[in-house]
Enzyme design. Structure first.
Site, short mmCIF file in Angstrom:
data_model
loop_
_atom_site.label_atom_id
_atom_site.label_comp_id
_atom_site.label_asym_id
_atom_site.label_seq_id
_atom_site.Cartn_x
_atom_site.Cartn_y
_atom_site.Cartn_z
N LYS A 1 -11.63 1.27 -1.81
CA LYS A 1 -10.61 1.78 -2.73
C LYS A 1 -11.16 1.80 -4.15
O LYS A 1 -12.06 2.58 -4.43
CB LYS A 1 -9.33 1.01 -2.51
CG LYS A 1 -8.75 1.50 -1.17
CD LYS A 1 -7.76 0.66 -0.51
CE LYS A 1 -7.44 1.34 0.83
NZ LYS A 1 -6.93 0.42 1.83
N SER B 1 0.79 -1.23 0.00
CA SER B 1 0.00 0.00 0.00
C SER B 1 0.82 1.28 0.00
O SER B 1 0.37 2.30 -0.50
CB SER B 1 -0.97 0.01 1.19
OG SER B 1 -0.27 -0.13 2.41
N HIS C 1 -5.35 -3.00 -2.93
CA HIS C 1 -4.99 -2.07 -4.01
C HIS C 1 -4.89 -2.74 -5.37
O HIS C 1 -4.68 -2.06 -6.36
CB HIS C 1 -3.67 -1.36 -3.67
CG HIS C 1 -3.75 -0.58 -2.41
ND1 HIS C 1 -4.23 0.70 -2.35
CD2 HIS C 1 -3.46 -0.94 -1.14
CE1 HIS C 1 -4.22 1.11 -1.10
NE2 HIS C 1 -3.76 0.15 -0.33
C1 LIG Z 1 -6.83 0.30 3.18
C2 LIG Z 1 -6.29 -1.03 3.50
C3 LIG Z 1 -6.91 -1.84 4.46
C4 LIG Z 1 -8.03 -1.34 5.32
O1 LIG Z 1 -9.23 -1.36 4.67
P1 LIG Z 1 -10.43 -0.45 5.24
O2 LIG Z 1 -11.62 -0.97 4.57
O3 LIG Z 1 -10.08 0.95 4.87
O4 LIG Z 1 -10.45 -0.66 6.73
C5 LIG Z 1 -6.45 -3.12 4.61
N1 LIG Z 1 -5.40 -3.57 3.90
C6 LIG Z 1 -4.75 -2.81 3.00
C7 LIG Z 1 -3.60 -3.37 2.25
C8 LIG Z 1 -5.18 -1.51 2.79
O5 LIG Z 1 -4.53 -0.73 1.93
#
Ligand SMILES: *Cc1c(COP(=O)(O)O)cnc(C)c1O
Length: 391
Positions: free
Chosen positions: A239, A179, A207
């Protein structure tokens, strides 16, 4: 020292380290241009890679579903909060990922805590990439399993750890696309190691879904890995899906086990059904978004070329996450401020989110950006570099 003094001291320390975190209040929807503090800024820090968070069809689906279903889900999935919209979305996510079943969680953070803790415990081992997302790390730390990290994407180091282990169950956990760095996990090698040492693999592709793979099926699809090779697959909906929530995809037995044993699944309110309905629409759009993914790729390449011309070093990433590593926390903040002066919003990511000495500007692109906006960002970087050299 009283309570208030104690807190004030901690906050002062944080400020002295240039690590004080603040929030900016956004005055417009997620888009390539967002308003903040009365000014308009080009948005280069969103994870809404396909621009679905403000897509008219997704908005309409949510509005309509709120009319049909109301706002709150009223209870957890196991009481009476599991609506038809949730259920259909799960079936569609299972089909999308090519897995037997999918299960919705209320956020990615909760999915990661709840899945790791349901799968391993005392006498087991959790192995994680050093730069995994905080929610995965926290999931590992919270479990009563032994917890060990291997160097970033270093499969030799991972093998050493696997070889030395005498544990019952071994779970290897990794981001699919990292990330904060944007690079891909070495999944094919990892699968070989897992087979050799009898370990299980869990991939969090927060992602990768939407931005990579055929029809946006993510990093696991990119490497052609099936449910047997990657039995635990996590996706987040906040995302590229543009909505909110998360899911896990895998076998019938995995999903049924999580329904029985995953505490962050059981003891929390289900997502609003309207969020599930909106996500069903965004899933359709995401799968059909080949044109958007193609455009995203072109924008990324354009940025990479521009950075090379400016002598700006990027990390080895071909994903929409294109970090510019600056080094010190102070410099990263200064550069973010300079970019903002030129109308570009890029967030400075500092330790402990990233390792010491690797503070960075985490630039992200969405398919909605125009080449002109990327030019503007490159101009802003040129300005920021000039002002850094001058000071
Ligand atoms: C954003 C993210 C999360 C968290 O997800 P949310 O739904 O925002 O709690 C978990 N793992 C990764 C790799 C992320 O980038």
């Amino acid at each position: 020292m009283n309570f208030e003094q104690f807190l004030a001291q901690k906050l002062d320390e944080r400020k002295a380290q240039h690590r004080y975190r603040t929030r900016k209040v956004v005055e417009s929807p997620q888009d390539t241009v967002i308003r903040e503090g009365g000014r308009e800024l080009l948005n280069f820090c969103s994870n809404d890679y396909l621009g679905l968070a403000s897509h008219p069809d997704v908005i309409a689906a949510m509005q309509q579903a709120a009319g049909n279903w109301g706002v709150g889900s009223g209870a957890s999935h196991l009481v009476n909060g599991h609506s038809e919209e949730h259920h259909k979305l799960e079936e569609e996510l299972a089909a999308f990922t090519g897995r037997e079943r999918a299960l919705l969680f209320s956020s990615g953070y909760m999915a990661n805590l709840g899945v790791i803790n349901a799968l391993v415990g005392k006498g087991d081992l959790v192995l994680q990439d050093k730069i995994n997302h905080a929610s995965l790390i926290d999931g590992g730390l919270l479990s009563s399993a032994d917890f060990s990290r291997y160097r970033h994407n270093d499969m030799e180091h991972l093998e050493k750890r696997l070889k030395a282990s005498k544990h019952g169950r071994k779970l290897i956990v990794t981001d699919g696309v990292f990330s904060m760095d944007g690079d891909l996990a070495a999944l094919p090698e990892m699968v070989k190691l897992a087979e050799k040492y009898g370990a299980w693999i869990m991939v969090d592709d927060a992602h990768g879904f939407g931005s990579l793979g055929t029809g946006g099926r993510g990093s696991v699809d990119l490497f052609g890995l099936n449910q047997q090779q990657v039995p635990v697959l996590i996706g987040t909906l906040g995302k590229a899906f543009g909505t909110f929530g998360a899911f896990i995809a895998g076998s019938e037995a995995l999903v049924e086990s999580l329904i029985q044993f995953s505490r962050t699944y059981i003891y929390t309110t289900a997502l609003p059904p309207a969020v599930a309905a909106a996500t069903r629409t965004s899933l359709k759009l995401l799968q059909a978004a080949e044109g958007r993914r193609q455009k995203l790729k072109q924008l990324i390449e354009m940025f990479q070329e521009g950075c090379a011309n400016l002598g700006l070093e990027l990390m080895p990433s071909s994903s929409p996450i294109q970090p510019v590593v600056v080094g010190s926390d102070k410099q990263a903040l200064q550069m973010a401020n300079d970019l903002a002066q030129k109308g570009c919003w890029v967030s400075a990511i500092r330790p402990p989110t990233v390792p010491e000495g690797t503070a960075r500007l985490r630039v992200t692109f969405t398919a909605q950006h125009t080449p002109q906006q990327v030019e503007q960002l490159l101009d802003a970087f040129e300005y920021a570099l000039g002002s850094a050299n001058a000071s």
